[in-house]
Enzyme design. Sequence first.
Site, PDB file in Angstrom:
ATOM      1  N   ASP A   1       0.826  -1.205   0.000  1.00 21.84           N
ATOM      2  CA  ASP A   1       0.000   0.000   0.000  1.00 21.84           C
ATOM      3  C   ASP A   1       0.861   1.256   0.000  1.00 21.84           C
ATOM      4  O   ASP A   1       1.931   1.288   0.610  1.00 21.84           O
ATOM      5  CB  ASP A   1      -0.894  -0.031   1.247  1.00 21.84           C
TER       6      ASP A   1
ATOM      7  N   GLU B   1       1.184  -0.601  -5.117  1.00 12.13           N
ATOM      8  CA  GLU B   1       0.152   0.389  -5.386  1.00 12.13           C
ATOM      9  C   GLU B   1       0.831   1.745  -5.540  1.00 12.13           C
ATOM     10  O   GLU B   1       1.142   2.423  -4.570  1.00 12.13           O
ATOM     11  CB  GLU B   1      -0.880   0.448  -4.252  1.00 12.13           C
TER      12      GLU B   1
END
Length: 341
Positions: A142, A183
């Site tokens: 993330d 990401e």
Amino acid sequence: MPVCESPSYHGYDVTNYRVIEKDYGTEQDFLDLMAACDARGIRVIVDFVMNHTSNHHPWFQSSSDPDSAFFDWYRWSNTHPGYTGPWGQPVWHQHQNGLYYYGLFWSGMPDLNYTTPAVKQEMFDVAAYWLTEMRVAGFRCDAAKYIYEDGATLEDTAATFSFWEDFQIWYKTVNPEAMAVGEVWDRTDVVVQYVGSKFDFCFEFDLASLILHSISIGNPTELRSTMAKLKTVYPYHQYGTFLTNHDQDRVFDVLQGSVDRAKLAASIYLTLPGIPYLYYGEEIAMAGVKPDEDIRRPMQWNAETNGGFTTGEPWHDLNPNYPDYNVADMQSDPDSIWHHY
């Protein structure tokens, strides 16, 4: 989304990286899931939040004392440094101790300070724990752009690139067959810088937007030229294709509730080069627009109470369309979007 212990429903503010969130079960429940997946030839990756923790994490609570050994595990300042974040958001938050701490996303998720060697080692050890003890096959990393800051430069710093190179060496040493997808929510020319020696691949956000735009306007010209570009700038097929994700309005709504358009979108991204990701429910035309909770509703398995998701109380009400859009009904309809997928 993350499965570690967290005070929030979404789990991106972790309070313990080595404990399963009790709402999901126990560590043994997770290991049972891994065994069941392994028996079916399925390998599982988990959402790994390395950029920040919860402000309820014991590390952060200890770090608020300047004399604590954890003080340098986060970024603290005596005064407000005077700059905001990439989308104009406040990133320095005043603590009750009078100091300011850095949290890119919000005050409840303070960023870890990776200039402190102990922080980097601990988080790498956490990765090894998930690969070995919890038997996962890798990670969805993330907020990969934001690991290190350089003054007021908060994204894509040289230290961030070096960090992910070190991380890849680490997890490949623990398990040579492990993988990580980054990401990196940005345009293609930024994303490609993270692929190869840093991540196995990253999500291709520009392509996702362009697929939906091309369908909406009924013109594939720009999509064709973009695909030609992707073929030249990425290592062979090393990017993740998708339509929308857990941070975006669901694809069925983006395409104005048209099943035909949703089928076309599926046909395009599932046959293009790349590594496809389905966001759960898009294969049955689940609807949902922000706020985030409404694009993360329970899965619609059948037309029964709570959509077959639970016999208990679901964490969120189901989308009202579940009696008409659910797995059981679509499995019996040869023309359904589920069959198309």
